[in-house]
Design an enzyme around this catalytic site. Structure first.
Site, PDB file in Angstrom:
ATOM      1  N   LYS A 149       0.841  -1.188   0.000  1.00 18.97           N
ATOM      2  CA  LYS A 149       0.000   0.000   0.000  1.00 18.97           C
ATOM      3  C   LYS A 149       0.889   1.255   0.000  1.00 18.97           C
ATOM      4  O   LYS A 149       1.738   1.434   0.869  1.00 18.97           O
ATOM      5  CB  LYS A 149      -0.918   0.006   1.222  1.00 18.97           C
ATOM      6  N   LYS A 245     -13.627  -7.202  -8.009  1.00 16.10           N
ATOM      7  CA  LYS A 245     -13.990  -7.522  -6.629  1.00 16.10           C
ATOM      8  C   LYS A 245     -15.495  -7.757  -6.560  1.00 16.10           C
ATOM      9  O   LYS A 245     -16.277  -6.972  -7.108  1.00 16.10           O
ATOM     10  CB  LYS A 245     -13.604  -6.383  -5.678  1.00 16.10           C
TER      11      LYS A 245
END
Length: 326
Positions: A149, A245
């Site tokens: 991240k 997703k």
């Protein structure tokens, strides 16, 4: 035979604080739908996401609005016509898939996978922190594929520290819309220098046009910019991959369409997840059998998963058992 629908909010503490460019969390709050029909029970799990205007209350309300139709026998295709894509439809859709599998005695994998499902290499996510702390976490993870991240004004030191610490691990850099037109160029060049295999959603969704006019020294993957099949055309020439997703597509039914169309258009495919339990990951593991990259590590971020959870063996995740889903 009549059906009965139940909707439950559940809380799962994380093993440690998880931070991305938009903030941090210490627990996963998930919503589970159960649909009973006779002696059979199907389950699905979703994770509401504030970035997409969702809350626990709004998703529960949307699921409750569909209760009467499902109890009267509404199908997955009916849901696609009555509920928008998103977390609520995902839990309902996946519960119906599971119910259909239990009632028919035929595994979902037999219906959607081209070959028998196999364990898959999945990324393991390292949240945003100071460069040295991220490097230590990445080294300790000892994984072959890491999702890092990023998404700050200056991620150069983070990239360099993690690259030096991971001894050749493949890196996916996920900026969660945190880079800007002013810094994306230098960040992409630094990503290439670290040998990163993918950069995920570097810019805010509304800034996608910039990506058509700059070099891609590392392939770029859409996440926040792609939810359903209808989004794909606008991404051509801007992105190289799309992250699918279930909480964005509204379930496995639309996700299958999205993957098929994305591959027809020449996009690579990643199958990803929100932070949830193995119940949320289970249908995604089957979808991911046809993906180029897999990022289904949500249960590994939890202090404790639910019973009959997915089996993770270092860098791989195995398909679900019938006791879990499908």
């Amino acid at each position: 035979m009549p059906r009965r629908v139940s909707v439950t909010v559940e809380h799962f503490p994380l093993a440690r604080e998880f931070r991305i460019s938009r903030g941090a969390k210490t627990e996963a709050v998930v919503i589970v739908c159960e649909i009973e029909e006779g002696s059979f029970r199907g389950r699905g799990e979703c994770v509401p996401y504030a970035r997409y205007g969702e809350s626990i209350d709004s998703v529960v309300a949307a699921m409750e609005s569909a209760r009467a139709g499902i109890e009267r026998g509404a199908s997955r295709d009916d849901l696609g016509r009555t509920l928008p894509a998103g977390a609520a439809r995902n839990a309902l859709d996946c519960a119906l898939w599971d119910l259909e599998a239990k009632a028919s005695g035929q595994r979902v994998a037999a219906l959607i996978c081209r070959t028998a499902p196999r364990p898959l290499e999945t990324a393991y996510t390292i949240g945003i922190d100071a460069p040295a702390a991220m490097a230590d976490a990445a080294k300790a993870a000892r994984r072959s594929l890491l999702k890092i991240k990023v998404g700050t004004e200056d991620d150069l030191e983070r990239m360099a520290a993690i690259h030096a610490a991971t001894n050749g691990a493949r890196l996916i850099l996920d900026a969660n819309e945190g880079w800007t037109a002013a810094n994306i160029g230098v960040h992409l060049q630094a990503a290439a220098a670290t040998g990163a295999v993918l950069v995920e959603q570097p810019l805010p969704k509304d800034s996608d046009a910039i990506l058509a006019d700059i070099p891609h020294p590392v392939p770029i993957c859409a996440d926040e910019s792609v939810h359903t099949t209808e989004d794909l055309e606008a991404l051509r020439g801007r992105y190289d991959y799309v992250n699918v997703k279930l909480d964005k597509t509204g379930g496995l039914t639309e996700a299958l369409r999205l993957v098929a169309r994305a591959q027809e258009l020449g996009f690579g495919v990643m199958v990803g997840c929100m932070v949830g339990t193995s119940l949320a990951m289970a249908p995604a593991v089957l979808l991911a059998q046809m993906a180029d990259f897999v990022d289904l590590d949500g249960p590994l971020l939890l202090a404790k998963d639910r019973p009959h959870g997915l089996v993770y063996d270092r860098s791989t995740v195995a398909p679900p058992t019938p006791e879990l889903w499908g």
